[in-house]
Design an enzyme around this catalytic site. Structure first.
Site, short mmCIF file in Angstrom:
data_model
loop_
_atom_site.label_atom_id
_atom_site.label_comp_id
_atom_site.label_asym_id
_atom_site.label_seq_id
_atom_site.Cartn_x
_atom_site.Cartn_y
_atom_site.Cartn_z
N ASP A 65 -14.94 -30.25 -10.57
CA ASP A 65 -15.67 -31.49 -11.12
C ASP A 65 -17.14 -32.15 -9.62
OD1 ASP A 65 -15.89 -34.91 -11.90
OD2 ASP A 65 -15.66 -35.29 -10.40
N GLU A 133 -14.44 -27.35 -15.23
CA GLU A 133 -14.18 -28.41 -13.94
C GLU A 133 -13.12 -26.47 -13.81
OE1 GLU A 133 -14.45 -32.62 -14.45
OE2 GLU A 133 -12.72 -32.00 -14.79
#
Length: 246
Positions: A65, A133
């Site tokens: 992320d 992610e």
């Protein structure tokens, strides 16, 4: 108790299949297959390292992320020299929105690689973005920042993120309508129904009305106040399309 070191260092036909799938997605050969296996391991597998630490994709998801935010921010900074901080922040939020990442992760068919004891039909759509992610973090740890950046630009940004399209994309109808009303000096309210909190088939629902300049524009119900506010704002947005100017 399953120990990840022993499991992930083993060689098997399954490893060969996984390796080929990863190479197809990445466009290059993984150096360390174990880090990619970790990126597709759900907590339900209950894998541990020899120190007793949990091994699953969640820590990689956190790292991925941050990497994605950084690389997308740099891309937008270079591609939009006239954009101020507010513009760049809004564009990044659109680019890395959960809906957008879910769509990208789903297009890569990442869920098919997940090791889990849970039926995959039980997962929410967010699992696709979470795995994307985690994959990004695995690439970074396996190949370094430059290769990770190249993957994001070539496999995510170029095919899925168009700046002109993002400018017209709405990720929060409530926020958009607040800005639009403020810009055009409209008075608006989102108020609750009289039957707010009504239970239907055992599920509690919350009703909201969108009022503009004293007039009811739209109504909506959802299973939480937040969802109902977003839903009624979306309906108001479409009801006012003739007046709304992007």
């Amino acid at each position: 108790m399953k120990f990840i070191d022993d499991i992930f260092k083993s060689r098997s036909k399954e490893d060969g299949i996984f390796f080929c799938k990863m190479q197809e997605i990445l466009g290059f050969k993984p150096k360390s297959l174990s880090i990619y296996k970790r990126a597709f391991t759900h907590r339900s597998m209950n894998y541990k390292d020899k120190l007793g630490n949990d091994i699953n994709y969640e820590r990689l998801e956190f790292l991925g992320d941050s990497l994605l935010d950084s690389i997308i921010s740099t891309h937008l900074f270079k591609q939009s020299p006239q954009g101020d901080e507010g513009y760049l922040t809004k564009m990044r939020a659109k680019a890395v929105s959960r809906k957008n990442l879910n769509q990208i992760g789903e297009s890569f068919e990442l869920l098919s690689l997940l090791r889990t004891q849970v039926n995959t039909e039980c997962f929410s759509r967010n699992i696709h973005g979470n795995l994307l992610e985690a994959l990004i973090a695995a690439i970074y740890l396996d190949q370094g920042f430059k290769k990770c950046e190249k993957f994001i630009l070539e496999k995510i940004v170029n095919p899925f993120i168009d700046i002109e399209e993002l400018e017209h994309k709405v990720i929060s109808y409530k926020s958009y309508m607040i800005e639009w009303c403020q810009k055009h000096k409209h008075n608006f309210k989102i108020v609750e129904y009289k039957d707010n909190g009504k239970v239907v088939n055992g599920q509690k629902y919350f009703g909201m009305t969108y009022q503009l300049n004293g007039q009811d524009i739209a109504k909506a119900r959802a299973t939480s106040k937040k969802k109902a506010e977003e839903k009624v704002s979306r309906r108001a947005y479409y009801a006012l399309q003739d007046q709304i100017i992007d």
